[in-house]
Design a protein around this motif. Structure first.
Motif, short mmCIF file in Angstrom:
data_model
loop_
_atom_site.label_atom_id
_atom_site.label_comp_id
_atom_site.label_asym_id
_atom_site.label_seq_id
_atom_site.Cartn_x
_atom_site.Cartn_y
_atom_site.Cartn_z
N LEU A 237 0.84 -1.21 0.00
CA LEU A 237 0.00 0.00 0.00
C LEU A 237 0.87 1.25 0.00
O LEU A 237 0.60 2.21 -0.74
CB LEU A 237 -0.92 0.01 1.22
N LYS A 238 1.90 1.25 0.83
CA LYS A 238 2.78 2.41 0.93
C LYS A 238 3.51 2.67 -0.39
O LYS A 238 3.71 3.81 -0.79
CB LYS A 238 3.80 2.18 2.05
N ALA A 239 3.90 1.61 -1.08
CA ALA A 239 4.58 1.75 -2.37
C ALA A 239 3.61 2.08 -3.50
O ALA A 239 4.04 2.42 -4.60
CB ALA A 239 5.33 0.46 -2.70
N GLY A 240 2.31 1.99 -3.23
CA GLY A 240 1.31 2.31 -4.25
C GLY A 240 1.11 1.20 -5.26
O GLY A 240 0.61 1.45 -6.36
N LEU A 241 1.48 -0.02 -4.93
CA LEU A 241 1.35 -1.14 -5.87
C LEU A 241 -0.01 -1.80 -5.81
O LEU A 241 -0.43 -2.45 -6.77
CB LEU A 241 2.45 -2.17 -5.60
N VAL A 242 -0.71 -1.68 -4.69
CA VAL A 242 -2.08 -2.18 -4.56
C VAL A 242 -2.93 -1.12 -3.90
O VAL A 242 -2.41 -0.20 -3.27
CB VAL A 242 -2.15 -3.50 -3.74
N THR A 243 -4.22 -1.27 -4.01
CA THR A 243 -5.14 -0.34 -3.35
C THR A 243 -5.83 -1.06 -2.20
O THR A 243 -5.87 -2.29 -2.16
CB THR A 243 -6.20 0.18 -4.34
N GLU A 244 -6.37 -0.27 -1.30
CA GLU A 244 -7.10 -0.86 -0.17
C GLU A 244 -8.34 -1.59 -0.65
O GLU A 244 -8.74 -2.59 -0.06
CB GLU A 244 -7.47 0.22 0.84
N ALA A 245 -8.95 -1.11 -1.72
CA ALA A 245 -10.14 -1.77 -2.26
C ALA A 245 -9.81 -3.17 -2.78
O ALA A 245 -10.59 -4.11 -2.59
CB ALA A 245 -10.75 -0.92 -3.38
N GLU A 246 -8.67 -3.30 -3.44
CA GLU A 246 -8.26 -4.62 -3.93
C GLU A 246 -8.02 -5.58 -2.77
O GLU A 246 -8.45 -6.72 -2.81
CB GLU A 246 -6.98 -4.51 -4.76
N LEU A 247 -7.35 -5.10 -1.74
CA LEU A 247 -7.07 -5.95 -0.58
C LEU A 247 -8.35 -6.30 0.17
O LEU A 247 -8.50 -7.43 0.66
CB LEU A 247 -6.08 -5.27 0.35
N ALA A 248 -9.25 -5.36 0.27
CA ALA A 248 -10.50 -5.60 0.99
C ALA A 248 -11.43 -6.55 0.22
O ALA A 248 -12.28 -7.20 0.82
CB ALA A 248 -11.21 -4.28 1.26
N SER A 249 -11.25 -6.62 -1.09
CA SER A 249 -12.14 -7.48 -1.88
C SER A 249 -11.81 -8.97 -1.74
O SER A 249 -12.65 -9.81 -2.04
CB SER A 249 -12.08 -7.08 -3.36
N VAL A 250 -10.62 -9.29 -1.28
CA VAL A 250 -10.23 -10.69 -1.12
C VAL A 250 -10.90 -11.26 0.13
O VAL A 250 -10.73 -10.72 1.22
CB VAL A 250 -8.70 -10.84 -1.01
N PRO A 251 -11.67 -12.33 0.01
CA PRO A 251 -12.35 -12.91 1.18
C PRO A 251 -11.33 -13.46 2.18
O PRO A 251 -10.25 -13.91 1.83
CB PRO A 251 -13.18 -14.05 0.60
N LEU A 252 -11.72 -13.40 3.44
CA LEU A 252 -10.84 -13.85 4.52
C LEU A 252 -10.50 -15.33 4.39
O LEU A 252 -9.36 -15.75 4.63
CB LEU A 252 -11.50 -13.58 5.88
N ALA A 253 -11.46 -16.15 3.98
CA ALA A 253 -11.21 -17.59 3.82
C ALA A 253 -10.15 -17.84 2.75
O ALA A 253 -9.29 -18.71 2.91
CB ALA A 253 -12.50 -18.31 3.45
#
Length: 125
Positions: free
Chosen positions: A76-92
């Motif tokens: 996230l800090k490097a700007g390579l992914v967004t929080e929305a992309e990370l949040a979209s991945v299910p916990l399982a």
């Protein structure tokens, strides 16, 4: 049966189970995981470079996914992914991806203990 033999059997069976889990995740969960990052430039570039479906290609693509999911703040800090992309991945799915590789670290430590137990403490230490 001595404790050493039991430890050896558990360690050997554990590595077989662990390798089976890793192969299962690479062949069944990788495509689903990459679909959550379908518009991510780094993931798409990595997928284009490792485009064939051989074991080594899946291994490297899975390695990037593990890096992204295990250290999301750095990406996230490097700007390579967004929080929305990370949040979209299910916990399982995150658990399926991360836990076999975390258990592999524990297995590595157990194998080092087995080696020292079998060969004795090295004299250079």
């Amino acid at each position: 049966m001595s404790f050493f033999v039991a430890f050896t059997v558990v360690n050997f069976v554990g590595v077989l189970v662990l390798l089976g889990l890793m192969l299962f995740v690479e062949y069944t969960k990788l495509d689903e995981l990459e679909s959550y990052f379908s518009k991510n430039e780094k993931v798409c570039r990595h997928k284009r470079f490792w485009k064939r479906n051989r074991r080594i290609d899946r291994f490297h693509r899975m390695g990037l996914m593990i890096d992204i999911l295990s250290t999301p703040k750095a990406f996230l800090k490097a700007g390579l992914v967004t929080e929305a992309e990370l949040a979209s991945v299910p916990l399982a799915l995150k658990r399926w991806v991360l836990w076999p590789y975390r258990v592999a670290c524990v297995w590595f430590v157990a194998s080092c203990v087995w080696y020292i137990w079998f060969h004795g403490w090295p004299e250079w230490i």
